[in-house]
Scaffold this motif. Structure first.
Motif, PDB file in Angstrom:
ATOM      1  N   ALA A  31       1.726  -2.606 -10.565  1.00 25.30           N
ATOM      2  CA  ALA A  31       0.803  -3.735 -10.490  1.00 25.30           C
ATOM      3  C   ALA A  31       1.241  -4.727  -9.419  1.00 25.30           C
ATOM      4  O   ALA A  31       0.422  -5.240  -8.650  1.00 25.30           O
ATOM      5  CB  ALA A  31       0.714  -4.416 -11.857  1.00 25.30           C
ATOM      6  N   ALA A  32       2.558  -5.005  -9.364  1.00 27.29           N
ATOM      7  CA  ALA A  32       3.067  -5.934  -8.358  1.00 27.29           C
ATOM      8  C   ALA A  32       2.862  -5.384  -6.955  1.00 27.29           C
ATOM      9  O   ALA A  32       2.535  -6.128  -6.026  1.00 27.29           O
ATOM     10  CB  ALA A  32       4.541  -6.213  -8.614  1.00 27.29           C
ATOM     11  N   ALA A  33       3.057  -4.076  -6.786  1.00 26.33           N
ATOM     12  CA  ALA A  33       2.838  -3.458  -5.475  1.00 26.33           C
ATOM     13  C   ALA A  33       1.382  -3.582  -5.060  1.00 26.33           C
ATOM     14  O   ALA A  33       1.076  -3.801  -3.877  1.00 26.33           O
ATOM     15  CB  ALA A  33       3.265  -1.992  -5.509  1.00 26.33           C
ATOM     16  N   GLY A  34       0.475  -3.468  -6.023  1.00 25.08           N
ATOM     17  CA  GLY A  34      -0.938  -3.631  -5.710  1.00 25.08           C
ATOM     18  C   GLY A  34      -1.261  -5.037  -5.246  1.00 25.08           C
ATOM     19  O   GLY A  34      -2.015  -5.241  -4.281  1.00 25.08           O
TER      20      GLY A  34
ATOM     21  N   VAL B  74      -0.817  -8.538   1.732  1.00 26.53           N
ATOM     22  CA  VAL B  74      -0.471  -8.142   3.098  1.00 26.53           C
ATOM     23  C   VAL B  74      -1.716  -7.705   3.858  1.00 26.53           C
ATOM     24  O   VAL B  74      -1.885  -8.021   5.048  1.00 26.53           O
ATOM     25  CB  VAL B  74       0.585  -7.018   3.073  1.00 26.53           C
ATOM     26  CG1 VAL B  74       0.821  -6.477   4.480  1.00 26.53           C
ATOM     27  CG2 VAL B  74       1.892  -7.528   2.491  1.00 26.53           C
ATOM     28  N   THR B  75      -2.612  -6.983   3.183  1.00 21.90           N
ATOM     29  CA  THR B  75      -3.846  -6.532   3.832  1.00 21.90           C
ATOM     30  C   THR B  75      -4.706  -7.724   4.243  1.00 21.90           C
ATOM     31  O   THR B  75      -5.256  -7.764   5.357  1.00 21.90           O
ATOM     32  CB  THR B  75      -4.639  -5.617   2.893  1.00 21.90           C
ATOM     33  OG1 THR B  75      -3.848  -4.472   2.565  1.00 21.90           O
ATOM     34  CG2 THR B  75      -5.931  -5.147   3.554  1.00 21.90           C
TER      35      THR B  75
ATOM     36  N   VAL C  89       9.450  -4.503  -4.490  1.00 23.78           N
ATOM     37  CA  VAL C  89       8.014  -4.252  -4.358  1.00 23.78           C
ATOM     38  C   VAL C  89       7.676  -3.850  -2.929  1.00 23.78           C
ATOM     39  O   VAL C  89       6.913  -2.902  -2.695  1.00 23.78           O
ATOM     40  CB  VAL C  89       7.219  -5.499  -4.789  1.00 23.78           C
ATOM     41  CG1 VAL C  89       5.755  -5.380  -4.363  1.00 23.78           C
ATOM     42  CG2 VAL C  89       7.304  -5.685  -6.295  1.00 23.78           C
ATOM     43  N   MET C  90       8.261  -4.574  -1.949  1.00 23.96           N
ATOM     44  CA  MET C  90       7.978  -4.237  -0.557  1.00 23.96           C
ATOM     45  C   MET C  90       8.480  -2.842  -0.212  1.00 23.96           C
ATOM     46  O   MET C  90       7.809  -2.073   0.486  1.00 23.96           O
ATOM     47  CB  MET C  90       8.625  -5.274   0.370  1.00 23.96           C
ATOM     48  CG  MET C  90       8.042  -6.667   0.236  1.00 23.96           C
ATOM     49  SD  MET C  90       6.329  -6.767   0.768  1.00 23.96           S
ATOM     50  CE  MET C  90       6.522  -6.764   2.538  1.00 23.96           C
TER      51      MET C  90
ATOM     52  N   GLU D 161       2.204   3.049  -2.388  1.00 26.34           N
ATOM     53  CA  GLU D 161       1.648   2.694  -3.685  1.00 26.34           C
ATOM     54  C   GLU D 161       1.005   1.322  -3.626  1.00 26.34           C
ATOM     55  O   GLU D 161       1.590   0.355  -3.157  1.00 26.34           O
ATOM     56  CB  GLU D 161       2.757   2.692  -4.744  1.00 26.34           C
ATOM     57  CG  GLU D 161       2.262   2.355  -6.147  1.00 26.34           C
ATOM     58  CD  GLU D 161       3.378   2.417  -7.171  1.00 26.34           C
ATOM     59  OE1 GLU D 161       3.450   1.532  -8.018  1.00 26.34           O
ATOM     60  OE2 GLU D 161       4.180   3.370  -7.088  1.00 26.34           O
ATOM     61  N   GLY D 162      -0.235   1.279  -4.125  1.00 25.51           N
ATOM     62  CA  GLY D 162      -0.945   0.011  -4.173  1.00 25.51           C
ATOM     63  C   GLY D 162      -1.794  -0.251  -2.951  1.00 25.51           C
ATOM     64  O   GLY D 162      -2.675  -1.114  -2.990  1.00 25.51           O
TER      65      GLY D 162
END
Length: 277
Positions: free
Chosen positions: A9-12, A18-19, A115-116, A124-125
């Motif tokens: 979830a954090a990666a998402g 970032v996007t 996460v990064m 992932e994410g």
């Protein structure tokens, strides 16, 4: 590997941030938009925890100012370690100088780096299928590039083309930052060992070493080990993907800037300890 719901979830969330940043920066940075977004994201994280960093610095100064009292307690209770520890904790508590407060900023950064790393090592994410490997033309964030090098590229994937100069420049920056931080750590440890007091140190090492143990062995060991710790970022950069290396360079540079600005030597003239200083 490291696949569990909170991390996913954090990666998402990180991928979305970032996007969005990359899209915002696209008109200014062109093909380097995602790399620039990583830098901006990292700075945002450091700004987010800056109140804790300020609290950490205040605590370090309080602990450094307590160094003479700590040494006095060490002399008085050298034969009673349990009593010494109790007296030290009581001293720190009365001065509002928690011995563990300095760990909070570093502990809070660790999940962001994890996460990064997850995001840019597996995709992932991010949007798309996450790519076909570090050097593949994968979709999503892993497919983005900096100077023609995929952000999921590892040093072990090779140094052909722009990868060699790019990784070389980033590693050189990390080595320079580590050297500078190491010199500061060594100077702080030497000043503490010489008993020059809080005005000569004002850093984490002074506060940590002053209350580490009753005898001088542990501070002496810390004085040798602490200057080596900044080089762990260089070791990490050898195995993490390019995106994570960008994070390391940015966060390490921010830390160096904080040390230069917030941890300047404090000139004291014998005023009583201020709990708000």
């Amino acid at each position: 590997m490291l696949a569990f719901a909170p991390l996913h979830a954090a990666a998402g969330v990180a991928a979305d941030a970032v996007t969005w940043l990359a899209g915002t920066l696209q008109p200014l940075t062109g093909g380097a938009a995602t790399a620039a977004a990583i830098v901006v994201f990292t700075i945002a994280v450091r700004l987010l925890i800056s109140p804790l960093t300020l609290a950490q610095v205040r605590g370090e100064r309080r602990r450094a100012a307590l160094a003479p009292q700590v040494r006095d307690l060490q002399r008085r209770h050298a034969d009673d370690p349990a009593r010494l520890q109790a007296e030290l904790f009581g001293l720190y508590r009365s001065a509002g100088a928690s011995p563990v407060a300095g760990c909070l900023p570093a502990l809070l950064q660790a999940p962001f780096f994890l996460v990064m790393y997850r995001l840019f090592s597996t995709g992932e994410g991010s949007t798309g299928d996450g790519g076909t490997g570090a050097g593949g033309a994968g979709a999503g964030l892993l497919g983005e590039q900096l100077a023609g090098v995929p952000l999921g590229w590892h040093l072990s994937d090779g140094l052909a083309g722009a990868a060699g100069p790019l990784f070389g420049a980033l590693l050189a920056a990390l080595v320079a930052l580590a050297w500078w931080s190491s010199r500061r750590a060594a100077a702080a440890g030497a000043a503490t060992a010489a008993g020059t007091g809080p005005g000569a140190t004002g850093g984490t090492q002074a506060g940590t070493q002053a209350g580490a143990a009753a005898d001088g062995a542990v501070p002496a060991v810390l004085g040798r080990v602490l200057p080596l710790l900044p080089y762990l970022t260089v070791v990490a950069a050898l195995v993490v993907p390019l995106a994570a290396v960008l994070y390391l360079v940015t966060t390490t540079a921010w830390t160096a800037l904080e040390q230069a600005v917030l941890r300047r030597p404090q000139v004291r003239t014998g005023q009583p300890l201020d709990r708000n200083s």
